[in-house]
Design an enzyme around this catalytic site. Structure first.
Site, PDB file in Angstrom:
ATOM      1  N   ASP A 144      82.105  44.284 -52.518  1.00  0.00           N
ATOM      2  CA  ASP A 144      81.412  45.506 -52.109  1.00  0.00           C
ATOM      3  C   ASP A 144      81.679  45.851 -50.639  1.00  0.00           C
ATOM      4  O   ASP A 144      81.350  46.940 -50.188  1.00  0.00           O
ATOM      5  CB  ASP A 144      79.903  45.362 -52.343  1.00  0.00           C
ATOM      6  CG  ASP A 144      79.577  45.163 -53.819  1.00  0.00           C
ATOM      7  OD1 ASP A 144      80.416  45.508 -54.663  1.00  0.00           O
ATOM      8  OD2 ASP A 144      78.489  44.647 -54.116  1.00  0.00           O
ATOM      9  N   MET A 190      83.715  49.598 -59.432  1.00  0.00           N
ATOM     10  CA  MET A 190      82.523  48.893 -58.956  1.00  0.00           C
ATOM     11  C   MET A 190      82.175  49.276 -57.520  1.00  0.00           C
ATOM     12  O   MET A 190      82.771  50.182 -56.952  1.00  0.00           O
ATOM     13  CB  MET A 190      82.774  47.385 -59.030  1.00  0.00           C
ATOM     14  CG  MET A 190      82.788  46.831 -60.443  1.00  0.00           C
ATOM     15  SD  MET A 190      83.123  45.034 -60.392  1.00  0.00           S
ATOM     16  CE  MET A 190      82.256  44.507 -61.871  1.00  0.00           C
TER      17      MET A 190
END
Lengths: 418, 418
Positions: A144, A190
């Site tokens: 992330d 994602m």
């Protein structure tokens, strides 16, 4: 100074290069066996420490440890298990210290994201108070890319490369077919609440591809989005859409929670891509295809970024070296010296400044219309996907990935329920 | 013999290696410029011939043509456009011959699957009757691997490698996380009514992964399937499911059916993975993740199989050489000489035996329980995924894929509506 043992654990979602950090930790510790007798790895992450299920890495061959550098996922097992606050769950923190004490563990290397940085910080504080000081070093990892201070996070560069390359390849496919068939290709990526991975999909604009990116940082505006897609299809004949799983409506509801049903009447769970694709079909009438890369993107060691692999290893190595230089409660970081040519070095940040701080993507990395990335963003991203670092393949044509023997260290304490 | 021109077109869904066949055709034709003056490529496939939109490949540099070998998708554009039967649409066949005549085209190289083999066959027959004989050679291509006679079809080996490697990598990921998080990973693969691609996912069993494969050849039995997944999770802690887009219920309805159809009237599939994943969650309660690889799998030139790239090129090369040896209405094929070590050669099949024949996966390639592949199947598959054939990457870390200049040949005929 007599030798102590080290404890190493992998935390949270795994990546294509977290094992490269494990390799850096273990190989470097082995060079200093006078100070670090053994590295015990937590089986399934921190749960392994709580349940005293420790893997004896000295029983793994040098070759197997070296092959960790080329093996995706978490070779020792990881877990999604966040220790509660010290006040709410002192019992678990104390158990950790007990296990460390029982196994003469003086070093705690915790390889994870924001939550594990916080745990690492608390262990360092509490061990001090409990009279068994443990040097706690956090090794950064997260696809992330949302840890503060460090220029980037290991794991991200490889996902970014995978998404950029895969989006380019699929766009070539759509471009080939658009005359009579698919005109819009949607790929879901994602990144949770951060648009870093989606931004990597935006790089294909530089390769001539008409692309619309949907970031979690930008509230979804259906009309504006459909107009953007329509304009691209009218100009280029086709369009690629990169949609972040965290993309949401102004009321905060995720696109993936659309409440649509399949032909069987089952709620269609998950999947911003099919929602967006069907929206385009219903409104604009364009034929679509969609993909959800899911785990494929973060496990894709076959297409890892060389920068990423090297940094993951270097941060593991640095963690051990910093510990041996008596640092405590810190995280080694990547410091960018220059973007072009790309130069980086290893720095260090106090965990007190890392724990519970989330680095957002700068809003000036997103173009004014909200659907693309700026030159500043591209300058940031390209170095992180530079270079290839292929695994070896066997005679069958499959990659050589290593599986640890995973032999447990004999237990010394009573059972503990997690 | 005065030099004639050749016409080359890409048909149907494109692949990671169809451009390698184009490269084989064009490079070989260039070696025989005394017989083949120029290769005209149909812009967007056969539609380019019908509309007289021909790309002058002599205007593409030798280097660009060479780079086709490493570039995925259809560089000249492809189309899903099936010519109707001769009785129903003689007008289109006659137009093709007219265009060929106007541009002195004596060779027709059609690069596609079953439908294009049929078109190719008809063109060869009709051109003879119309007094302008054209040598029609079909160059096989299909990720579905369902053409008869040839041992395998270019495009399939690279998808098979991509699915085998990606499934392995994602399975490592699930294995890492299964203790506290995801226990079942579902990946959906292409292949329409043929389970060849799904079978490639079954190879990961040899690498220690508990895997359940859902083939289109086996009627879906929900209870038996859920029992198989449950048994794997209980034994190994996790399970990977590879589901073919063509997987269907006993009544023939697809797990994924979206109700839309492509231009050939085939049902447009996609979305079996979320259906299967939700079924597992609702019944067994296991946490899941799912991926739909879609175009990523057939465009993934970054992970092409070397066998596949070499065969794709060799078949393009053979098509030209066979044409120059006066063969007509044939398809060059891959002949397997031995599996271990893998040896193959180029053969040839008459189009009358190829057109409209679909090669199914032999039922003895599927295990008795219907959820795995046999040793015979593995022996067939491994050679096809052997070897790597990486594209070059630029300084940004992106692959160097070529885009054709695509300069049109001046038109000579009146417009034609398709």
């Amino acid at each position: 100074m007599t030798a102590k043992n080290a404890f190493y654990a992998q935390s949270g979602g795994v990546t294509a290069v977290i094992n490269a950090s494990a390799c850096g930790v273990i190989e470097t510790a082995r060079k200093h066996s006078d100070k670090i007798a053994n590295v015990y790895a937590g089986r399934n992450g921190i749960i392994g420490a709580l349940t005293e299920d420790l893997i004896d890495t000295n029983q793994e061959s040098a070759q197997d440890i070296a092959e960790l550098k080329n093996t995706p996922s978490g070779a020792f097992g990881s877990c999604r298990y966040k220790l509660k606050s010290l006040e709410d769950n002192r019992r678990e923190y104390e158990r950790l210290i007990e296990v460390f004490k029982a196994h003469n563990i003086g070093y705690f290397f915790y390889n994870g994201g924001g939550d594990s940085a916080d745990t690492c910080f608390k262990v360092s504080q509490l061990s001090e108070k409990m009279g068994f000081p443990v040097q706690a070093i956090h090794v950064p990892k997260t696809v992330d890319n949302d840890l503060p201070i460090t220029d980037n996070c290991p794991g991200f560069g490889s996902v970014a490369k995978y998404i950029a390359v895969s989006s380019l390849e699929a766009s070539y496919d759509v471009r080939s077919m658009a005359k009579t068939s698919t005109k819009v290709f949607v790929i879901e990526v994602m990144g949770r609440h951060a648009g870093w991975i989606a931004a990597a999909g935006g790089l294909i604009e530089d390769y001539g591809i008409p692309v619309v990116v949907l970031f979690p940082e930008v509230e979804f505006d259906q009309q504006k989005f459909l107009a953007a897609v329509d304009a691209k299809v009218k100009e280029f004949g086709y369009c690629t859409v990169v949609v972040s799983e965290g993309c949401h409506w102004p009321d905060g509801k995720f696109l993936a929670e659309q409440g649509t049903r399949d032909d069987f009447g089952h709620a269609q769970l998950g999947g911003a891509a099919p929602v967006v694709a069907n929206m385009i079909k219903e409104t604009l009438g364009y034929k679509f295809h969609w993909a959800v890369a899911d785990y494929l993107q973060r496990a894709a060691r076959h297409l890892a970024s060389r920068s990423d692999v090297e940094q993951a290893y270097a941060l593991g190595e640095a963690a051990v070296n910093l510990a041996l230089e008596d640092h405590n409660s810190i995280m080694p970081t990547v410091v960018r010296e220059s973007s072009s040519p790309y130069k980086w070095s290893i720095g260090m940040a106090p965990l007190s400044e890392v724990a519970n701080v989330e680095k957002m993507m700068p809003m000036d990395y997103i173009t004014e219309d909200g659907f693309g990335i700026t030159d500043g963003c591209k300058e940031y991203l390209y170095p992180l996907i530079q270079g290839e670092a292929y695994p070896e393949y066997d005679d069958n044509g499959m990659p050589r990935y290593v599986t640890m023997k995973g032999i447990a260290v004999p237990r010394k304490l009573a059972d503990f329920e997690v």
